[in-house]
Design a protein around this motif. Structure first.
Motif, PDB file in Angstrom:
ATOM      1  N   LEU A 140       0.825  -1.209   0.000  1.00  0.00           N
ATOM      2  CA  LEU A 140       0.000   0.000   0.000  1.00  0.00           C
ATOM      3  C   LEU A 140       0.861   1.263   0.000  1.00  0.00           C
ATOM      4  O   LEU A 140       0.578   2.210  -0.735  1.00  0.00           O
ATOM      5  CB  LEU A 140      -0.931  -0.005   1.222  1.00  0.00           C
ATOM      6  CG  LEU A 140      -1.992  -1.111   1.264  1.00  0.00           C
ATOM      7  CD1 LEU A 140      -2.791  -1.041   2.554  1.00  0.00           C
ATOM      8  CD2 LEU A 140      -2.916  -1.051   0.051  1.00  0.00           C
ATOM      9  N   HIS A 141       1.916   1.265   0.802  1.00  0.00           N
ATOM     10  CA  HIS A 141       2.772   2.453   0.862  1.00  0.00           C
ATOM     11  C   HIS A 141       3.597   2.620  -0.411  1.00  0.00           C
ATOM     12  O   HIS A 141       3.969   3.738  -0.766  1.00  0.00           O
ATOM     13  CB  HIS A 141       3.674   2.401   2.092  1.00  0.00           C
ATOM     14  CG  HIS A 141       2.955   2.683   3.373  1.00  0.00           C
ATOM     15  ND1 HIS A 141       2.485   3.945   3.690  1.00  0.00           N
ATOM     16  CD2 HIS A 141       2.591   1.883   4.400  1.00  0.00           C
ATOM     17  CE1 HIS A 141       1.880   3.901   4.862  1.00  0.00           C
ATOM     18  NE2 HIS A 141       1.925   2.666   5.308  1.00  0.00           N
ATOM     19  N   GLU A 142       3.870   1.519  -1.111  1.00  0.00           N
ATOM     20  CA  GLU A 142       4.634   1.588  -2.346  1.00  0.00           C
ATOM     21  C   GLU A 142       3.780   2.048  -3.518  1.00  0.00           C
ATOM     22  O   GLU A 142       4.286   2.711  -4.433  1.00  0.00           O
ATOM     23  CB  GLU A 142       5.227   0.213  -2.686  1.00  0.00           C
ATOM     24  CG  GLU A 142       6.385  -0.204  -1.805  1.00  0.00           C
ATOM     25  CD  GLU A 142       7.661   0.544  -2.114  1.00  0.00           C
ATOM     26  OE1 GLU A 142       7.805   1.020  -3.257  1.00  0.00           O
ATOM     27  OE2 GLU A 142       8.493   0.668  -1.217  1.00  0.00           O
ATOM     28  N   THR A 143       2.492   1.716  -3.523  1.00  0.00           N
ATOM     29  CA  THR A 143       1.697   1.853  -4.750  1.00  0.00           C
ATOM     30  C   THR A 143       0.590   2.898  -4.690  1.00  0.00           C
ATOM     31  O   THR A 143      -0.064   3.138  -5.706  1.00  0.00           O
ATOM     32  CB  THR A 143       1.057   0.498  -5.123  1.00  0.00           C
ATOM     33  OG1 THR A 143       0.177   0.070  -4.076  1.00  0.00           O
ATOM     34  CG2 THR A 143       2.132  -0.562  -5.351  1.00  0.00           C
ATOM     35  N   ILE A 144       0.369   3.515  -3.540  1.00  0.00           N
ATOM     36  CA  ILE A 144      -0.692   4.517  -3.450  1.00  0.00           C
ATOM     37  C   ILE A 144      -0.087   5.915  -3.440  1.00  0.00           C
ATOM     38  O   ILE A 144       0.873   6.191  -2.726  1.00  0.00           O
ATOM     39  CB  ILE A 144      -1.569   4.293  -2.194  1.00  0.00           C
ATOM     40  CG1 ILE A 144      -2.357   2.979  -2.334  1.00  0.00           C
ATOM     41  CG2 ILE A 144      -2.532   5.464  -1.986  1.00  0.00           C
ATOM     42  CD1 ILE A 144      -3.237   2.654  -1.144  1.00  0.00           C
ATOM     43  N   GLU A 145      -0.642   6.784  -4.250  1.00  0.00           N
ATOM     44  CA  GLU A 145      -0.231   8.190  -4.306  1.00  0.00           C
ATOM     45  C   GLU A 145      -1.438   9.063  -4.025  1.00  0.00           C
ATOM     46  O   GLU A 145      -2.547   8.732  -4.451  1.00  0.00           O
ATOM     47  CB  GLU A 145       0.342   8.531  -5.696  1.00  0.00           C
ATOM     48  CG  GLU A 145       1.612   7.789  -6.043  1.00  0.00           C
ATOM     49  CD  GLU A 145       2.129   8.135  -7.430  1.00  0.00           C
ATOM     50  OE1 GLU A 145       1.399   8.815  -8.199  1.00  0.00           O
ATOM     51  OE2 GLU A 145       3.252   7.725  -7.766  1.00  0.00           O
ATOM     52  N   PRO A 146      -1.249  10.242  -3.345  1.00  0.00           N
ATOM     53  CA  PRO A 146      -0.033  10.701  -2.683  1.00  0.00           C
ATOM     54  C   PRO A 146       0.381   9.755  -1.544  1.00  0.00           C
ATOM     55  O   PRO A 146      -0.412   8.919  -1.109  1.00  0.00           O
ATOM     56  CB  PRO A 146      -0.435  12.077  -2.140  1.00  0.00           C
ATOM     57  CG  PRO A 146      -1.674  12.467  -2.875  1.00  0.00           C
ATOM     58  CD  PRO A 146      -2.366  11.192  -3.199  1.00  0.00           C
ATOM     59  N   SER A 147       1.624   9.908  -1.073  1.00  0.00           N
ATOM     60  CA  SER A 147       2.137   9.037  -0.016  1.00  0.00           C
ATOM     61  C   SER A 147       1.212   9.041   1.189  1.00  0.00           C
ATOM     62  O   SER A 147       0.704  10.080   1.599  1.00  0.00           O
ATOM     63  CB  SER A 147       3.533   9.497   0.401  1.00  0.00           C
ATOM     64  OG  SER A 147       4.435   9.375  -0.670  1.00  0.00           O
ATOM     65  N   LEU A 148       1.021   7.855   1.757  1.00  0.00           N
ATOM     66  CA  LEU A 148       0.113   7.710   2.895  1.00  0.00           C
ATOM     67  C   LEU A 148       0.788   8.107   4.201  1.00  0.00           C
ATOM     68  O   LEU A 148       1.996   7.940   4.365  1.00  0.00           O
ATOM     69  CB  LEU A 148      -0.351   6.257   3.007  1.00  0.00           C
ATOM     70  CG  LEU A 148      -1.161   5.705   1.840  1.00  0.00           C
ATOM     71  CD1 LEU A 148      -1.410   4.223   2.034  1.00  0.00           C
ATOM     72  CD2 LEU A 148      -2.485   6.455   1.704  1.00  0.00           C
ATOM     73  N   THR A 149      -0.009   8.595   5.134  1.00  0.00           N
ATOM     74  CA  THR A 149       0.445   8.810   6.500  1.00  0.00           C
ATOM     75  C   THR A 149      -0.182   7.728   7.378  1.00  0.00           C
ATOM     76  O   THR A 149      -1.106   7.021   6.958  1.00  0.00           O
ATOM     77  CB  THR A 149       0.022  10.190   7.019  1.00  0.00           C
ATOM     78  OG1 THR A 149      -1.417  10.227   7.111  1.00  0.00           O
ATOM     79  CG2 THR A 149       0.491  11.297   6.094  1.00  0.00           C
TER      80      THR A 149
END
Length: 391
Positions: free
Chosen positions: A74-83
């Motif tokens: 999820l952190h690699e493939t979702i934009e904008p970067s997740l918090t």
């Protein structure tokens, strides 16, 4: 005990997936992006549904491992970067020792929408409508982007800071390699600690070579010093400069002159070892000294700046590798522009497990920005483990 959604009907804020969905991670990122764009919701993995109704529990195999892989994806493939506030994950234990299932809690940030899932070179803007996940229409995208522009000053503070840092470097005339690691939850780091001093002056403690192409300066033992603003600096701005802040930020810069030596071209192995050495340092800093929880997030930015006329040259060890795969180096790096950059967000767990792979993946993004495939990375990077193997 957490109430399981058996008998509940899928809705705009609830999606149920069987345990096997962990073999299809893009389907989960689509569900998460859809809820981020719609507002909020929960995605359960390990609940079989029929006609949108939760019917049966399916325990997840190796749930801890599955949860880790899912968060990384999820952190690699979702934009904008997740918090960490936007997507949280937990293992939900089942009664009578039957194992566990996974629950994702999702809450989009107003002003960051639309979110998208990146997959196979495309960007997919999903939306949750009722109990259905679908791609956003052109009109919906236009409305989101219009609203995003009006809310940008408040909602994109972190992104603006990243862009400002890069702009300041460019405006200063800096050219070379830049790596910036910043924890989303700043710790309180004692910059005068003897443990930190040992990490900086004994590269073997971080898994680095004393005489390698890394952050360490064997000719300058004890050259680190505290700077105004509660920062610690090691090295020289004219060659290699490492700055560590009390907030856990690590900033590393290598000038183009130091990067290219006398050849005018960047050696591919040097380009691999330099950032890898800093990722290794970051692991020990956060794990040993800060003792930061592994679920914390780290924002990573890697860039090559001032690339006009600069080539990427093969290391000596690449000769056989190039011949076997019929690769062509040197290669001009400025065809895609004078700045190449990679931005990612990592769970500290990934850094603790394998800092070399974290470096490998950032470099792979950087190479992709230059139009170079992964195969152009030096063979010292083990493709299976991501580890940099240098004697």
């Amino acid at each position: 005990m957490t109430e399981l959604p058996l008998g509940q009907i899928e809705s705009a804020e609830l999606e149920l997936k069987e345990a096997g969905a962990l073999r299809d991670l893009p389907s989960i990122s689509a569900a998460v992006v859809a809820m981020l764009n719609a507002g909020r919701g929960e995605v359960w993995i390990g609940i079989r549904q029929e006609k949108g109704v939760g019917m049966e529990i399916e325990p997840v195999e190796r749930p801890e491992e599955g949860l880790g892989r899912l968060l990384d994806w999820l952190h690699e493939t979702i934009e904008p970067s997740l918090t960490r506030e936007e997507v949280t994950a937990e293992l939900v234990g089942l009664p009578q020792g039957l194992g566990a299932i996974l629950r994702l809690s999702v809450k989009g940030t107003q002003g960051k929408r639309p979110y998208c899932a990146v997959n196979r070179g495309g960007r997919f803007f999903w939306l949750r409508v009722g109990g259905t996940t679908r791609l956003m229409t052109t009109d919906e995208l236009a409305a989101h982007f219009s609203r995003k522009r009006s809310e940008e000053p408040q909602a994109h503070q972190v992104v603006d800071q990243e862009a400002r840092r890069l702009d300041e470097l460019i405006q200063s005339g800096f050219g070379g390699l830049w790596l910036h690691l910043e924890p989303q939850v700043p710790p309180s780091l004692d910059l005068a600690s003897s443990e930190l001093e040992a990490l900086l002056e004994e590269p073997e403690r971080t898994g680095n070579r004393a005489a390698g192409d890394n952050f360490f300066f064997p000719a300058l033992p004890g050259s680190w010093e505290l700077k105004p603003g509660n920062r610690l600096a090691l090295g020289s701005p004219s060659s290699r400069l490492l700055v560590i802040e009390a907030t856990g930020v690590i900033d590393f810069r290598v000038t183009m002159r130091s990067l290219t030596a006398s050849t005018g071209a960047i050696d591919s192995l040097r380009l691999a070892e330099l950032p890898t050495s800093v990722f290794r340092l970051a692991r020990e800093l956060h794990r040993q000294i800060v003792k930061a929880p592994e679920e914390e997030l780290l924002d990573v930015e890697l860039a090559l700046i001032g690339l006009e006329g600069i080539e990427l040259a093969p290391s000596i060890s690449m000769t056989g590798h190039l011949m076997r795969h019929q690769l062509d180096l040197p290669r001009r790096l400025d065809e895609a522009g004078e700045v190449l950059r990679s931005r990612r967000t990592l769970c500290l767990r990934r850094l603790y497990e394998n800092p070399d792979r974290c470096s490998f993946e950032s470099l792979r993004q950087l190479y992709a920005a230059a139009g170079l495939e992964e195969i152009y990375l030096p063979p010292e990077f083990d493709r299976r483990t991501g580890r940099l193997m240098i004697d």
